[in-house]
Design an enzyme around this catalytic site. Structure first.
Site, mmCIF file in Angstrom:
data_model
loop_
_atom_site.group_PDB
_atom_site.id
_atom_site.type_symbol
_atom_site.label_atom_id
_atom_site.label_comp_id
_atom_site.label_asym_id
_atom_site.label_seq_id
_atom_site.Cartn_x
_atom_site.Cartn_y
_atom_site.Cartn_z
ATOM 1 N N HIS A 17 47.682 79.090 54.863
ATOM 2 C CA HIS A 17 47.250 78.134 53.828
ATOM 3 C C HIS A 17 48.198 78.196 52.618
ATOM 4 O O HIS A 17 48.600 77.177 52.068
ATOM 5 C CB HIS A 17 45.846 78.471 53.325
ATOM 6 C CG HIS A 17 44.732 78.302 54.318
ATOM 7 N ND1 HIS A 17 43.807 79.283 54.560
ATOM 8 C CD2 HIS A 17 44.389 77.261 55.118
ATOM 9 C CE1 HIS A 17 42.916 78.853 55.453
ATOM 10 N NE2 HIS A 17 43.254 77.627 55.824
ATOM 11 N N LYS A 41 31.189 74.409 61.019
ATOM 12 C CA LYS A 41 31.453 75.860 60.950
ATOM 13 C C LYS A 41 30.432 76.496 60.009
ATOM 14 O O LYS A 41 30.099 75.899 58.982
ATOM 15 C CB LYS A 41 32.845 76.125 60.353
ATOM 16 C CG LYS A 41 34.019 75.614 61.157
ATOM 17 C CD LYS A 41 35.318 75.926 60.396
ATOM 18 C CE LYS A 41 36.557 75.444 61.115
ATOM 19 N NZ LYS A 41 37.767 75.566 60.263
ATOM 20 N N ARG A 90 49.127 73.268 63.094
ATOM 21 C CA ARG A 90 49.663 74.435 63.796
ATOM 22 C C ARG A 90 50.067 74.092 65.221
ATOM 23 O O ARG A 90 51.098 74.463 65.700
ATOM 24 C CB ARG A 90 48.613 75.558 63.847
ATOM 25 C CG ARG A 90 48.507 76.347 62.589
ATOM 26 C CD ARG A 90 47.211 77.095 62.552
ATOM 27 N NE ARG A 90 46.086 76.162 62.530
ATOM 28 C CZ ARG A 90 44.851 76.492 62.292
ATOM 29 N NH1 ARG A 90 44.526 77.742 62.090
ATOM 30 N NH2 ARG A 90 43.900 75.586 62.260
ATOM 31 N N SER A 128 41.788 81.422 59.792
ATOM 32 C CA SER A 128 40.767 82.203 59.074
ATOM 33 C C SER A 128 39.872 82.925 60.077
ATOM 34 O O SER A 128 39.454 84.064 59.828
ATOM 35 C CB SER A 128 39.905 81.278 58.203
ATOM 36 O OG SER A 128 40.681 80.647 57.223
#
Ligand code: COD
Length: 160
Positions: A17, A41, A90, A128
């Protein structure tokens, strides 16, 4: 004034990040790091903790601001007079989700552009979720997150 927004859960902020934040902040006058709710989430860290981590890590970066928000990203963008959403990519797996989000947001507000930035190859594997899993088993996260928050992550997640 060009105001960009980098939205995310940041649960917690990682070096991946941070790399996007540093590169994106060079492309605009002000970069707002927006800490939002991702309803698919359930976060490990509270909103207050996630915002506090970001503020500690981003101290001294003059054109970067951290703001928590619950609601639609497009409403936040309007409220902040922001024009552009920054997203990090990514892998192909990110693309599908981010592509859908960008189109949904464009449909909700045609004035908003989404700018995709490729991950730094060093952090292409970093998420994360991986940080949380490694920390919970006491593994080494020092290369994965900014040093200021390493102990705070262990304190909350390390299994006793
Ligand atoms: N390298 C590069 N980029 C990375 C890396 C890395 N190692 N890790 C993460 N990123 C990128 C992600 O691809 C993403 O762009 C961003 O960083 C933030 O990642 P996360 O995982 O912290 O955040 P997400 O993906 O959970 O955030 C999703 C949002 C909260 C932005 C999204 O759910 C949202 O906009 N919610 C608000 C409600 C809304 O408006 N919904 C849309 C219409 S339905």
């Amino acid at each position: 004034m060009r105001i960009f927004v980098y939205p995310g859960s940041f649960d917690p902020v990682t070096n991946g990040h941070l790399d996007i934040i540093d590169r994106a902040s060079k492309l605009c006058d002000k970069l707002i790091v927006a800490v939002l709710i991702n309803r698919s989430k359930s976060p490990a860290f509270t909103m207050e903790e996630r915002v506090s981590f970001l503020k500690q890590v981003l101290q001294g970066r003059n054109n970067v601001e951290v703001i928590p928000f619950s609601g639609l990203l497009v409403d936040f963008m309007k409220q902040q007079n922001a024009t552009t959403v920054i997203k990090g990519l990514r892998a192909v797996s990110d693309f599908e989700y981010e592509f859908q989000m960008a189109l949904l947001n464009k449909n909700l507000d045609p004035n908003i552009e989404t700018l995709f930035m490729m991950t730094n190859i060093k952090y292409s594997y970093l998420s994360s979720s991986a940080v949380k899993e490694i920390a919970s088993y006491g593994g080494d996260i020092r290369d994965l997150v900014p040093e200021q928050i390493v102990d705070q992550i262990y304190n909350k997640l390390r299994k006793k």
